[in-house]
Design a protein around this motif. Structure first.
Motif, PDB file in Angstrom:
ATOM      1  N   LEU A  73      15.617 -15.558 -20.262  1.00  0.00           N
ATOM      2  CA  LEU A  73      16.908 -15.695 -19.589  1.00  0.00           C
ATOM      3  C   LEU A  73      16.869 -16.824 -18.563  1.00  0.00           C
ATOM      4  O   LEU A  73      17.829 -17.601 -18.435  1.00  0.00           O
ATOM      5  N   LEU A  76      17.349 -20.038 -20.340  1.00  0.00           N
ATOM      6  CA  LEU A  76      18.730 -20.236 -20.786  1.00  0.00           C
ATOM      7  C   LEU A  76      19.630 -20.661 -19.629  1.00  0.00           C
ATOM      8  O   LEU A  76      20.487 -21.550 -19.789  1.00  0.00           O
ATOM      9  N   GLN A  80      21.633 -24.254 -19.129  1.00  0.00           N
ATOM     10  CA  GLN A  80      23.053 -24.388 -18.803  1.00  0.00           C
ATOM     11  C   GLN A  80      23.272 -25.333 -17.628  1.00  0.00           C
ATOM     12  O   GLN A  80      24.304 -26.005 -17.539  1.00  0.00           O
ATOM     13  N   HIS A 127      23.832  -8.268 -14.909  1.00  0.00           N
ATOM     14  CA  HIS A 127      23.706  -8.568 -16.335  1.00  0.00           C
ATOM     15  C   HIS A 127      23.017  -7.452 -17.113  1.00  0.00           C
ATOM     16  O   HIS A 127      22.870  -7.547 -18.336  1.00  0.00           O
ATOM     17  N   GLN A 245      28.924 -16.364 -19.800  1.00  0.00           N
ATOM     18  CA  GLN A 245      28.939 -16.954 -21.144  1.00  0.00           C
ATOM     19  C   GLN A 245      27.972 -16.240 -22.069  1.00  0.00           C
ATOM     20  O   GLN A 245      28.300 -15.930 -23.228  1.00  0.00           O
ATOM     21  N   LEU A 246      26.778 -15.935 -21.565  1.00  0.00           N
ATOM     22  CA  LEU A 246      25.765 -15.260 -22.382  1.00  0.00           C
ATOM     23  C   LEU A 246      26.186 -13.836 -22.738  1.00  0.00           C
ATOM     24  O   LEU A 246      25.856 -13.339 -23.823  1.00  0.00           O
ATOM     25  N   ASP A 249      29.315 -14.229 -25.446  1.00  0.00           N
ATOM     26  CA  ASP A 249      29.003 -14.681 -26.809  1.00  0.00           C
ATOM     27  C   ASP A 249      27.914 -13.849 -27.481  1.00  0.00           C
ATOM     28  O   ASP A 249      27.519 -14.121 -28.619  1.00  0.00           O
ATOM     29  N   ARG A 251      24.752 -13.507 -26.770  1.00  0.00           N
ATOM     30  CA  ARG A 251      23.366 -13.973 -26.736  1.00  0.00           C
ATOM     31  C   ARG A 251      22.483 -13.135 -25.810  1.00  0.00           C
ATOM     32  O   ARG A 251      21.294 -12.933 -26.088  1.00  0.00           O
ATOM     33  N   LEU A 252      23.058 -12.631 -24.721  1.00  0.00           N
ATOM     34  CA  LEU A 252      22.267 -11.829 -23.788  1.00  0.00           C
ATOM     35  C   LEU A 252      21.829 -10.521 -24.449  1.00  0.00           C
ATOM     36  O   LEU A 252      20.661 -10.121 -24.348  1.00  0.00           O
TER      37      LEU A 252
END
Length: 270
Positions: A73, A76, A80, A127, A245-246, A249, A251-252
């Motif tokens: 993470l 990522l 970004q 998150h 965003q993660l 979409d 991805r997280l």
């Protein structure tokens, strides 16, 4: 989720909560938290233990710890921001907050949101939502009610121990600086139970079966988020955008499932 566990906060409620506004109002200079990271080309990230797995080492060394989910993470988020990530694994619980305050890191991934830490550092948007479980040794025993847990000698990582008492979850919990030391205290009989996240507990059972550990029960839940130093508003906004965003979409969630093998619990209910 255990009986009596508190309902996780909604996103709207969390972002509107007054504790996100620094209570300690101090004169701040120009906020260069984000521009400084971009100039340096490096996002320095403290990686804690909350989703760490136990990693076997050659004898006689004790097992190591690696939080591959937050490692990935961090990379990522740095991507970004257009910089590279420099990962600094914590040596003990609470070191992330200390490193933020002293300016040794830009971001901490990812402490639990507790009253104590809210007075020291500034949290980003959550998150992750995880169960906290009680790990014990020995054969099957019936699940204990909260009142009976009060009679057990329980331990938890330092930043969580005080929080459990503050929340009224348990009256007294021994603070311990690392997950492996928690397990050692349990094996040596200094503790009757060790409180870990479901991720770390699952790893202990899979990677260290010879210890004879088992999950007795779920205790409560905790919400986890990145954190920055007070005044680092630009960096906090940039991290929040990356996390949003993660999450949106997928991805997280995919990253969590890949690195832990467990279902992903989003930080906000649907």
């Amino acid at each position: 989720m255990s009986r009596g566990a508190k309902t996780p906060p909604t996103r709207r409620g969390f972002l509107a909560a007054p504790f996100l506004l620094p209570v300690i109002a101090q004169a701040q200079g120009v906020d260069d938290s984000l521009s400084g990271v971009v100039r340096r080309g490096v996002l320095r990230v403290n990686i804690a233990f909350w989703t760490a797995s136990f990693v076997r080492q050659p004898e006689p060394d004790p097992p190591g710890l690696r939080d591959s989910f937050h490692d990935a993470l961090a990379r990522l988020i740095a991507q970004q921001l257009g910089v590279r990530a420099e990962l600094l694994p914590a040596r003990e619980s609470g070191q992330g907050a200390k490193r933020l305050i002293e300016g040794h890191v830009d971001l901490a991934l990812a402490p639990p949101i507790t009253r104590g830490l809210l007075r020291q550092i500034m949290f980003c948007a959550p998150h992750l939502h995880l169960d906290l479980v009680v790990l014990v040794r020995g054969g099957e025993r019936p699940e204990r009610g909260r009142q009976r847990l009060q009679g057990m000698r329980l331990g938890a990582l330092t930043v969580l121990a005080t929080s459990l008492a503050d929340r009224g979850t348990l009256a007294s919990v021994m603070p311990v600086p690392t997950p492996w030391l928690l397990l050692q205290h349990l094996l040596e009989g200094q503790l009757d139970g060790a409180i870990l996240t479901s991720v770390s507990a699952d790893s202990a059972l899979r990677q260290l079966p010879e210890l004879g550990l088992r999950v007795q029960q779920s205790l409560a839940t905790a919400t986890f988020a990145g954190a920055v130093a007070y005044g680092a508003h630009d960096l906090r906004r940039a991290v929040n955008l990356a996390i949003d965003q993660l999450l949106m979409d997928g991805r997280l969630a995919a990253l969590f499932r890949r690195e832990t093998g467990l279902p992903f619990n989003p930080p906000y209910p649907d």
